[in-house]
Scaffold this motif. Structure first.
Motif, PDB file in Angstrom:
ATOM      1  N   THR A   1      11.086  73.866 -41.197  1.00 37.34           N
ATOM      2  CA  THR A   1      11.341  72.118 -41.853  1.00 37.34           C
ATOM      3  C   THR A   1      11.189  72.552 -43.264  1.00 37.34           C
ATOM      4  OG1 THR A   1       8.914  71.801 -41.527  1.00 37.34           O
ATOM      5  CG2 THR A   1      10.469  71.373 -39.479  1.00 37.34           C
ATOM      6  N   VAL A   2      10.578  72.996 -44.074  1.00 40.09           N
ATOM      7  CA  VAL A   2      10.224  72.501 -45.524  1.00 40.09           C
ATOM      8  C   VAL A   2      11.654  73.289 -45.712  1.00 40.09           C
ATOM      9  CG1 VAL A   2       9.268  73.670 -46.990  1.00 40.09           C
ATOM     10  CG2 VAL A   2       8.262  72.406 -45.647  1.00 40.09           C
ATOM     11  N   ARG A   3      12.018  74.438 -45.351  1.00 43.02           N
ATOM     12  CA  ARG A   3      12.934  75.324 -46.399  1.00 43.02           C
ATOM     13  C   ARG A   3      13.706  74.487 -45.690  1.00 43.02           C
ATOM     14  NH1 ARG A   3      11.071  79.696 -42.877  1.00 43.02           N
ATOM     15  NH2 ARG A   3      12.560  79.521 -41.772  1.00 43.02           N
ATOM     16  N   SER A   4      14.401  73.919 -44.286  1.00 43.09           N
ATOM     17  CA  SER A   4      15.432  73.283 -44.127  1.00 43.09           C
ATOM     18  C   SER A   4      15.531  71.379 -45.185  1.00 43.09           C
ATOM     19  CB  SER A   4      15.656  72.483 -42.867  1.00 43.09           C
ATOM     20  OG  SER A   4      16.730  71.396 -42.322  1.00 43.09           O
ATOM     21  N   LYS A  64      12.362  79.066 -50.776  1.00 42.22           N
ATOM     22  CA  LYS A  64      12.716  80.778 -50.057  1.00 42.22           C
ATOM     23  C   LYS A  64      11.684  81.017 -49.898  1.00 42.22           C
ATOM     24  CE  LYS A  64      15.277  83.029 -53.300  1.00 42.22           C
ATOM     25  NZ  LYS A  64      15.368  83.838 -54.702  1.00 42.22           N
ATOM     26  N   GLU A  65      10.685  80.774 -50.236  1.00 41.78           N
ATOM     27  CA  GLU A  65       9.559  81.130 -49.832  1.00 41.78           C
ATOM     28  C   GLU A  65       8.117  80.827 -49.081  1.00 41.78           C
ATOM     29  OE1 GLU A  65       6.845  82.215 -53.554  1.00 41.78           O
ATOM     30  OE2 GLU A  65       7.896  83.169 -54.719  1.00 41.78           O
ATOM     31  N   THR A  85       1.134  72.798 -56.442  1.00 44.84           N
ATOM     32  CA  THR A  85       0.335  71.378 -56.114  1.00 44.84           C
ATOM     33  C   THR A  85       1.336  71.242 -54.739  1.00 44.84           C
ATOM     34  OG1 THR A  85      -0.844  71.010 -57.141  1.00 44.84           O
ATOM     35  CG2 THR A  85      -1.273  69.390 -55.372  1.00 44.84           C
ATOM     36  N   PRO A  86       2.715  70.195 -55.400  1.00 44.84           N
ATOM     37  CA  PRO A  86       3.168  69.404 -54.467  1.00 44.84           C
ATOM     38  C   PRO A  86       4.077  70.632 -53.827  1.00 44.84           C
ATOM     39  CG  PRO A  86       3.655  68.078 -56.089  1.00 44.84           C
ATOM     40  CD  PRO A  86       2.288  68.957 -56.421  1.00 44.84           C
ATOM     41  N   LEU A  87       5.179  70.884 -54.484  1.00 45.09           N
ATOM     42  CA  LEU A  87       5.667  72.055 -53.892  1.00 45.09           C
ATOM     43  C   LEU A  87       5.114  73.341 -54.109  1.00 45.09           C
ATOM     44  CD1 LEU A  87       8.543  70.518 -56.423  1.00 45.09           C
ATOM     45  CD2 LEU A  87       7.815  69.671 -53.661  1.00 45.09           C
ATOM     46  N   HIS A  88       4.247  73.740 -53.733  1.00 46.29           N
ATOM     47  CA  HIS A  88       3.465  74.808 -53.951  1.00 46.29           C
ATOM     48  C   HIS A  88       3.942  75.860 -52.039  1.00 46.29           C
ATOM     49  CE1 HIS A  88       0.752  78.611 -52.619  1.00 46.29           C
ATOM     50  NE2 HIS A  88       0.589  78.631 -54.303  1.00 46.29           N
ATOM     51  N   ALA A  89       4.583  76.452 -51.943  1.00 47.75           N
ATOM     52  CA  ALA A  89       5.027  77.353 -50.898  1.00 47.75           C
ATOM     53  C   ALA A  89       3.921  77.800 -50.055  1.00 47.75           C
ATOM     54  CB  ALA A  89       6.123  78.169 -51.478  1.00 47.75           C
ATOM     55  N   ARG A  90       3.390  78.191 -49.800  1.00 45.51           N
ATOM     56  CA  ARG A  90       2.238  78.626 -49.418  1.00 45.51           C
ATOM     57  C   ARG A  90       0.969  78.230 -49.010  1.00 45.51           C
ATOM     58  NH1 ARG A  90       4.647  83.140 -47.231  1.00 45.51           N
ATOM     59  NH2 ARG A  90       6.574  83.916 -47.571  1.00 45.51           N
ATOM     60  N   GLU A 146      20.108  73.515 -63.829  1.00 44.66           N
ATOM     61  CA  GLU A 146      19.300  74.951 -62.739  1.00 44.66           C
ATOM     62  C   GLU A 146      17.776  75.168 -63.228  1.00 44.66           C
ATOM     63  OE1 GLU A 146      20.843  79.258 -62.856  1.00 44.66           O
ATOM     64  OE2 GLU A 146      21.310  78.122 -64.685  1.00 44.66           O
ATOM     65  N   ALA A 147      17.180  74.930 -65.004  1.00 47.71           N
ATOM     66  CA  ALA A 147      16.040  75.301 -64.175  1.00 47.71           C
ATOM     67  C   ALA A 147      15.183  74.342 -63.934  1.00 47.71           C
ATOM     68  CB  ALA A 147      15.542  74.751 -65.971  1.00 47.71           C
ATOM     69  N   LEU A 148      15.740  73.028 -63.729  1.00 47.30           N
ATOM     70  CA  LEU A 148      14.713  71.432 -63.148  1.00 47.30           C
ATOM     71  C   LEU A 148      14.619  71.575 -62.060  1.00 47.30           C
ATOM     72  CD1 LEU A 148      15.952  68.907 -65.251  1.00 47.30           C
ATOM     73  CD2 LEU A 148      13.379  70.061 -65.436  1.00 47.30           C
ATOM     74  N   MET A 149      15.622  72.672 -60.794  1.00 42.01           N
ATOM     75  CA  MET A 149      15.541  72.837 -59.502  1.00 42.01           C
ATOM     76  C   MET A 149      14.808  74.227 -59.090  1.00 42.01           C
ATOM     77  SD  MET A 149      16.898  70.481 -58.065  1.00 42.01           S
ATOM     78  CE  MET A 149      16.852  69.094 -59.178  1.00 42.01           C
ATOM     79  N   ARG A 150      14.629  74.422 -60.243  1.00 38.29           N
ATOM     80  CA  ARG A 150      13.679  75.640 -59.858  1.00 38.29           C
ATOM     81  C   ARG A 150      12.461  75.937 -58.991  1.00 38.29           C
ATOM     82  NH1 ARG A 150      14.543  78.557 -64.605  1.00 38.29           N
ATOM     83  NH2 ARG A 150      12.521  77.446 -65.731  1.00 38.29           N
ATOM     84  N   PRO A 151      12.091  75.138 -59.272  1.00 37.42           N
ATOM     85  CA  PRO A 151       9.973  75.089 -57.921  1.00 37.42           C
ATOM     86  C   PRO A 151      10.883  74.532 -56.639  1.00 37.42           C
ATOM     87  CG  PRO A 151      10.675  73.699 -60.033  1.00 37.42           C
ATOM     88  CD  PRO A 151      11.550  73.864 -60.182  1.00 37.42           C
ATOM     89  N   MET A 152      12.431  74.436 -56.527  1.00 41.40           N
ATOM     90  CA  MET A 152      12.067  72.969 -55.670  1.00 41.40           C
ATOM     91  C   MET A 152      13.652  75.176 -54.751  1.00 41.40           C
ATOM     92  SD  MET A 152      12.697  70.183 -54.563  1.00 41.40           S
ATOM     93  CE  MET A 152      13.920  69.525 -54.002  1.00 41.40           C
ATOM     94  N   ARG A 153      13.970  75.334 -55.389  1.00 41.62           N
ATOM     95  CA  ARG A 153      14.700  76.687 -54.769  1.00 41.62           C
ATOM     96  C   ARG A 153      13.744  77.587 -54.409  1.00 41.62           C
ATOM     97  NH1 ARG A 153      18.606  75.883 -58.910  1.00 41.62           N
ATOM     98  NH2 ARG A 153      17.242  77.254 -59.922  1.00 41.62           N
ATOM     99  N   LYS A 154      13.019  77.800 -55.085  1.00 42.96           N
ATOM    100  CA  LYS A 154      11.627  78.838 -55.107  1.00 42.96           C
ATOM    101  C   LYS A 154      10.500  78.472 -53.653  1.00 42.96           C
ATOM    102  CE  LYS A 154       7.418  80.695 -56.574  1.00 42.96           C
ATOM    103  NZ  LYS A 154       5.761  81.281 -58.157  1.00 42.96           N
ATOM    104  N   LEU A 155      10.516  76.661 -53.728  1.00 40.92           N
ATOM    105  CA  LEU A 155      10.096  76.767 -51.815  1.00 40.92           C
ATOM    106  C   LEU A 155      10.661  76.918 -51.117  1.00 40.92           C
ATOM    107  CD1 LEU A 155       7.992  75.264 -51.139  1.00 40.92           C
ATOM    108  CD2 LEU A 155       9.132  73.320 -51.858  1.00 40.92           C
TER     109      LEU A 155
END
Length: 250
Positions: free
Chosen positions: A203-206, A197-198, A149-154, A186-195
């Protein structure tokens, strides 16, 4: 047994949570905790109905001190859920409600919802920490709710304002919960890294890149490396690249 009828009957104490009288609020909280403590499963619709009421309960609370107290009390309701599935459903209902209602929050009311969101990011990390960071199943379920939900990329229905705020406070709240720096960062940052990247939004990527460049994240990295003897005391992390934090600008 379906909980829909009980959700409807919960409206009186949900309304009482917005009372200016502390004793009335405390009684309502007690009733709500008892209601949520049941072992029988709630449906996703039950939680969405409940959160619609809780959202407007916060909407009606107009005193800053009471707003902050209510936000913390609403976050602490997560601890009242007696089953794992109900707890995760309650969290999911919160985030779906925030995404649905975010665009309707006016400037005068935004601060209290920003604080409520902060409390819920914190509570998600806290629930995983209490259960043990090594419980990968619960950790991934909680992160999956954020990712969904809040960190969904698309998903264009998720307001970027909500995304920005969660990105901004993500490391802050992990920092508050994991003071011992034992979390698998590293695992906890995975949603952020996915966001990062995708997301199609620059502005979101930045924003994500800025969050992943937070110097506090090296505290977790440094401790794990020190424990394995792989990092020198004089700052060897700058010269060593083992791929733990792809995308960091060390």
């Amino acid at each position: 047994m379906a909980a829909t009828a009980e959700t409807q009957s919960s409206s009186p104490f949900v309304k009482q949570l917005a009372s200016s009288d502390r004793r009335t609020r405390d009684r309502a909280l007690g009733s709500l905790r008892t209601y949520l403590r049941r072992a029988a499963p709630f449906s996703s619709l039950d939680f969405l109905k409940l959160w619609k009421g809780l959202f407007y309960c916060m909407w009606m609370q107009d005193k800053p001190r009471n707003q902050q107290r209510l936000a913390r009390d609403l976050a602490d309701l997560v601890d009242a859920l007696s089953t794992r599935d109900n707890m995760l459903g309650f969290l999911d209902g919160f985030w779906k409600t925030m995404a649905r209602e975010w665009g309707n929050i006016d400037a005068l009311r935004m601060d209290k919802y920003l604080y409520l969101v902060r409390c819920y990011v914190n509570k998600g990390f806290e629930k995983v920490a209490r259960n043990g960071w090594e419980d990968e199943e619960l950790r991934d379920e909680v992160l999956g709710i954020l990712e969904g939900t809040p960190l969904h990329a698309r998903d264009y229905k998720i307001p970027n304002g909500l995304r920005y705020h969660v990105i901004d406070i993500y490391v802050d709240e992990l920092d508050k919960v994991d003071t011992d720096r034992t979390a698998p960062v590293e695992a906890l940052m995975r949603p952020m890294r996915k966001l990062g990247k995708e997301s199609p939004a620059k502005t979101v990527r930045s924003k994500v890149k800025e969050a992943l460049d937070d110097e506090r994240l090296s505290d977790w990295k440094g401790e794990r490396e020190d424990e394995t003897g792989s990092q020198a005391e004089d700052g060897g992390e700058e010269s060593e690249d083992n791929g733990e934090f792809g995308g960091f600008d060390d």
